[in-house]
Write a protein that holds these residues in place. Structure first.
Motif, PDB file in Angstrom:
ATOM      1  N   LYS A   1       0.832  -1.213   0.000  1.00  0.00           N
ATOM      2  CA  LYS A   1       0.000   0.000   0.000  1.00  0.00           C
ATOM      3  C   LYS A   1       0.861   1.255   0.000  1.00  0.00           C
ATOM      4  O   LYS A   1       0.679   2.158  -0.830  1.00  0.00           O
ATOM      5  CB  LYS A   1      -0.921   0.008   1.237  1.00  0.00           C
ATOM      6  N   THR A   2       1.820   1.310   0.932  1.00  0.00           N
ATOM      7  CA  THR A   2       2.688   2.482   1.005  1.00  0.00           C
ATOM      8  C   THR A   2       3.486   2.628  -0.291  1.00  0.00           C
ATOM      9  O   THR A   2       3.647   3.733  -0.820  1.00  0.00           O
ATOM     10  CB  THR A   2       3.637   2.361   2.211  1.00  0.00           C
ATOM     11  N   THR A   3       3.965   1.508  -0.804  1.00  0.00           N
ATOM     12  CA  THR A   3       4.730   1.546  -2.046  1.00  0.00           C
ATOM     13  C   THR A   3       3.886   2.112  -3.183  1.00  0.00           C
ATOM     14  O   THR A   3       4.379   2.909  -3.992  1.00  0.00           O
ATOM     15  CB  THR A   3       5.224   0.135  -2.406  1.00  0.00           C
ATOM     16  N   LEU A   4       2.621   1.734  -3.233  1.00  0.00           N
ATOM     17  CA  LEU A   4       1.752   2.244  -4.297  1.00  0.00           C
ATOM     18  C   LEU A   4       1.566   3.756  -4.148  1.00  0.00           C
ATOM     19  O   LEU A   4       1.661   4.500  -5.126  1.00  0.00           O
ATOM     20  CB  LEU A   4       0.397   1.518  -4.258  1.00  0.00           C
ATOM     21  N   LEU A   5       1.351   4.220  -2.921  1.00  0.00           N
ATOM     22  CA  LEU A   5       1.217   5.665  -2.706  1.00  0.00           C
ATOM     23  C   LEU A   5       2.497   6.383  -3.129  1.00  0.00           C
ATOM     24  O   LEU A   5       2.450   7.430  -3.779  1.00  0.00           O
ATOM     25  CB  LEU A   5       0.920   5.976  -1.235  1.00  0.00           C
ATOM     26  N   LYS A   6       3.646   5.804  -2.765  1.00  0.00           N
ATOM     27  CA  LYS A   6       4.915   6.454  -3.101  1.00  0.00           C
ATOM     28  C   LYS A   6       5.162   6.439  -4.609  1.00  0.00           C
ATOM     29  O   LYS A   6       5.823   7.325  -5.140  1.00  0.00           O
ATOM     30  CB  LYS A   6       6.072   5.786  -2.356  1.00  0.00           C
ATOM     31  N   ALA A   7       4.633   5.424  -5.271  1.00  0.00           N
ATOM     32  CA  ALA A   7       4.753   5.393  -6.732  1.00  0.00           C
ATOM     33  C   ALA A   7       3.891   6.497  -7.339  1.00  0.00           C
ATOM     34  O   ALA A   7       4.309   7.175  -8.282  1.00  0.00           O
ATOM     35  CB  ALA A   7       4.345   4.032  -7.268  1.00  0.00           C
TER      36      ALA A   7
ATOM     37  N   PHE B   1       8.017   9.038  -5.674  1.00  0.00           N
ATOM     38  CA  PHE B   1       9.265   8.718  -4.960  1.00  0.00           C
ATOM     39  C   PHE B   1       9.847   7.399  -5.441  1.00  0.00           C
ATOM     40  O   PHE B   1      11.041   7.180  -5.370  1.00  0.00           O
ATOM     41  CB  PHE B   1       9.031   8.628  -3.450  1.00  0.00           C
ATOM     42  N   HIS B   2       8.971   6.508  -5.861  1.00  0.00           N
ATOM     43  CA  HIS B   2       9.432   5.238  -6.413  1.00  0.00           C
ATOM     44  C   HIS B   2       9.195   5.271  -7.918  1.00  0.00           C
ATOM     45  O   HIS B   2       8.063   5.495  -8.346  1.00  0.00           O
ATOM     46  CB  HIS B   2       8.605   4.073  -5.864  1.00  0.00           C
ATOM     47  N   ALA B   3      10.228   5.037  -8.692  1.00  0.00           N
ATOM     48  CA  ALA B   3      10.015   4.874 -10.130  1.00  0.00           C
ATOM     49  C   ALA B   3       9.354   3.522 -10.340  1.00  0.00           C
ATOM     50  O   ALA B   3       9.711   2.555  -9.682  1.00  0.00           O
ATOM     51  CB  ALA B   3      11.353   4.929 -10.846  1.00  0.00           C
ATOM     52  N   ILE B   4       8.362   3.464 -11.222  1.00  0.00           N
ATOM     53  CA  ILE B   4       7.719   2.171 -11.445  1.00  0.00           C
ATOM     54  C   ILE B   4       8.452   1.419 -12.550  1.00  0.00           C
ATOM     55  O   ILE B   4       9.105   2.024 -13.401  1.00  0.00           O
ATOM     56  CB  ILE B   4       6.217   2.337 -11.769  1.00  0.00           C
ATOM     57  N   SER B   5       8.364   0.096 -12.504  1.00  0.00           N
ATOM     58  CA  SER B   5       9.125  -0.713 -13.463  1.00  0.00           C
ATOM     59  C   SER B   5       8.418  -0.796 -14.795  1.00  0.00           C
ATOM     60  O   SER B   5       9.051  -0.874 -15.838  1.00  0.00           O
ATOM     61  CB  SER B   5       9.342  -2.118 -12.912  1.00  0.00           C
ATOM     62  N   SER B   6       7.080  -0.832 -14.767  1.00  0.00           N
ATOM     63  CA  SER B   6       6.343  -0.806 -16.027  1.00  0.00           C
ATOM     64  C   SER B   6       4.958  -0.246 -15.771  1.00  0.00           C
ATOM     65  O   SER B   6       4.536  -0.118 -14.628  1.00  0.00           O
ATOM     66  CB  SER B   6       6.260  -2.214 -16.624  1.00  0.00           C
TER      67      SER B   6
END
Ligand SMILES: Nc1ncnc2c1ncn2[C@@H]1O[C@H](COP(=O)(O)OP(=O)(O)OP(=O)(O)O)[C@@H](O)[C@H]1O
Ligand SMILES: [Mg+2]
Lengths: 291, 354
Positions: free
Chosen positions: B43-49, B53-58
């Motif tokens: 969940k946190t990773t999705l918000l950061k994407a 803050f997080h580059a997404i891979s695809s």
């Protein structure tokens, strides 16, 4: 309330007593050295004449133009070296904040100068920039210059500053890396999220949160560079001398222990006030930059 | 108001861990969307994407139709309320709240206005000049919330913004968030562990598991028509049974056999031969003294917990080794036998048994 006070007093006294062996020794050593120097500067412990109170030595030195130029020269070298080391260490510390492949090796390489004795580095540098040094020989060999350039013992003291920064940068990097790494990612992300670009993040978040370490680095480098002798002797300008060099000359060549003591006290005062001023200035600059 | 589209977003961390797996969500302007899922599901990773803050891979991220996949976080029209608060320790509460507006060159008057509103909303007027270290955990959390809201962005990303507040304050701040949303119309992506909060606040809920979406739907959808055992079990309590399709009774009614009883079950799904998981909620059971003809079974009361407004009862159906849960108003005598009836439309048919 009243009954509690003697107890607290006793506690404080006990604490002081416990600290005495360590603290006492330090105070004793520093105190002895400083009071020796002070006593000598006003005529006591005179090895070459009668001992007794006099302000002659102070008068001689304070009116000497050599002392004045030495003070200015040492201040200049120390200030520039301290600021330059810190200014170069920040981007490196930020770059190395997050580990990446090879970052460990880079960081070790950057810290290598700490292991090399200063005098060795100074000789190496002189070998490179000397009249018949590597650079000049190469330039001549390639036909780029027709006669050797004069780079050694430059008048401004660039070589000394270069050596100071080369030697002290790893130290500033060590201090700043620890401080920069202790800033949580989320904090910088939050600032980004709120619209702060790289420069604003540096000014408003990184600088204020690493101020203490930055001041520590500035002070320690400043004091070290203000009292430099070896870099100055090997690579410094021949016309101006650093305070330490001047002190040695006074003692060695003129046998003036008392005047050397005066220079020593001036040097200590310069190191102390200079570093306090530098710390205060950096504090001001940071709080101004935060706005 | 901003329209947020996630198009097949995936993210793999450098260590090879696939934390987000093919996430597609279309969030309508002004919608309140809640992400619900177990700890560590991304969940946190999705918000950061979404924040950048997080580059997404695809995959791709679009805000108001514009592709922002490679846009810097500072240029995205989002503000995040961090799970870790991420307050600036060297700035007072006011300075923290005004960081965003000042960074965006909001006028002095507007800044003062936003600060006053924010402080009132989170009830921190008395602490405006304190440093974060001088605040309690719940107060710090409210500063983080106020700081994100004072940005007035198109999208606010809330990462468990109320987890540290007491029940009363939580309800009050929840109300403030909804009120502010009604006023400013921002789109909200909201992460919470509190199911009641999710069901009460959301326009839609996204249930996530191990980086994938299990189900997207309105709170009623999710609760009444869970799509899988995971969703049924994660939200509310559910009695899950294996059921074998026996007969198509027409107009959406199916006869299915379980090891408790045979049930008539109503569903929109087109079932094929074989077995499915089915579930029913504890509060859907009707308790009678004696078994009636259809959709009922006998069971013995084996344990119960009185909750005040209702009682949780654990039953062991006759001839079965499993247990089931029901909710009744008043406790039943332990050891008694009761007849349980579940109306056909109260069942949900989940995924097929593999
Ligand atoms: N930088 C990283 N590198 C590798 N794995 C990571 C990284 N950051 C997070 N993870 C992993 O990704 C997964 C998802 O983390 P995330 O913080 O998104 O979970 P969450 O759903 O917010 O959980 P919680 O409800 O506990 O806050 C976790 O298993 C976590 O360990
Ligand atoms: Mg989280």
């Amino acid at each position: 309330m009243r009954a509690a006070q003697p107890a607290r007093w006793r506690e404080t006294a006990g604490l002081l007593l416990l600290l005495l062996p360590g603290l006492g020794l330090i105070v004793l050593f520093i105190g002895t050295v400083i009071s020796m120097a002070v006593a000598q500067s006003v005529g006591y412990f005179n090895f070459s004449g009668p001992s007794g109170f006099t302000l002659d030595f102070w008068h001689k030195q304070l009116t000497s133009p050599i002392l004045r130029t030495s003070v200015l020269y040492s201040l200049k070298i120390a200030t520039i070296s301290a600021i330059l080391s810190v200014a170069l260490a920040y981007p490196l510390a930020l770059w190395l904040r997050k580990p990446f492949p090879g970052s460990g090796a880079i960081s070790a390489l950057l810290k290598a100068p700490m292991m090399v004795p200063g005098l060795v580095a100074a000789f190496l540098l002189v070998n490179v920039i000397a009249f018949h040094g590597i650079i000049n020989e190469t330039l001549l060999g390639l036909g780029i210059t027709s006669k050797p350039l004069r780079m050694q013992n430059d008048r401004f003291g660039f070589a000394v500053i270069f050596l100071q920064v080369w030697k002290q940068l790893p130290f500033a990097l060590l201090l700043l890396s620890a401080a920069v790494q202790s800033i949580h990612d989320d904090l910088l992300n939050a600032a980004r999220d709120l619209g702060a670009g790289a420069l604003a993040r540096f000014r408003k978040i990184v600088l204020p949160l690493t101020l203490k370490s930055m001041q520590a680095a500035l002070i320690i480098i400043f004091i070290g560079a203000a009292g430099d002798y070896s870099f100055q002797v090997v690579a410094g300008p021949t016309r101006s001398s650093s305070l330490a060099q001047h002190m040695y000359t006074v003692q060695r060549e003129f046998g003036q222990w008392n005047e050397a003591a005066v220079v020593a006290i001036v040097l200590m005062a310069i190191a102390l006030t200079g570093s306090i001023l530098l710390a205060a200035a950096s504090q001001l600059a940071v709080s101004w930059g935060k706005k | 108001m901003a329209h947020l589209q996630l198009d097949r977003v995936s993210k793999t961390f450098a260590n090879g861990f696939r934390v987000l797996d093919d996430i597609s969500i279309d969030v309508a302007p002004g919608e309140f969307l809640t992400l619900l899922g177990p700890s560590g599901c991304g969940k946190t990773t999705l918000l950061k994407a979404i924040a950048g803050f997080h580059a997404i891979s695809s995959g791709a991220l679009r805000i108001n139709g514009e592709d922002v996949t490679r846009v810097e976080p500072e240029r995205r029209d989002t503000a995040m309320c961090f799970q870790s608060y991420a307050l600036f320790p060297h700035m007072t509460v006011s300075e923290n709240i005004l960081f965003g507006p000042r960074q965006n060159r909001v006028s002095k008057a507007d800044c003062a206005d936003r600060l006053a509103t924010a402080l009132r909303q989170v009830d921190l007027g008395a602490h405006a000049e304190k440093l974060p270290s001088a605040l309690s955990g719940g107060q710090q959390q409210r500063v983080a919330l106020a700081r994100a809201m004072a940005m007035r962005p198109g999208i606010i990303l809330f990462d468990e913004p109320l987890s540290n507040l007491d029940a009363k304050l939580r309800e009050q701040v929840r109300f403030e968030i909804r009120a502010l949303q009604a006023e400013l119309g921002f789109t909200a992506i909201y992460v919470t562990h509190d199911q009641a909060e999710a069901l009460a606040m959301s326009d839609r809920i996204v249930v996530m598991n191990k980086g994938r979406i299990e189900q997207i739907g309105t709170p009623e959808d999710i609760y009444d028509r869970p799509a899988s055992r995971f969703v049924a079990d994660f939200i509310g309590a559910a009695n899950i049974l294996k059921a074998e399709v026996q007969e198509d009774l027409g107009s959406g009614l199916w006869r299915m056999r379980t090891d408790v009883a045979a049930f008539e079950i109503r569903t929109d799904k087109k079932l094929s031969r074989g077995s499915y998981y089915i579930c029913w909620r504890p509060e859907d059971a009707e308790v009678q003294e004696a078994a009636s003809a259809n959709n009922s079974f006998l069971a013995k009361v084996t344990a119960q917990a009185f909750q005040g407004n209702l009682t949780d009862v654990i039953l062991t159906p006759t001839g079965s080794t499993g247990t089931c849960r029901i909710q009744v108003r008043r406790p039943l005598p332990l050891g008694t036998q009761v007849a349980i009836t579940i109306p056909p439309e109260r069942f949900s048919v989940l995924e097929a048994v593999q």
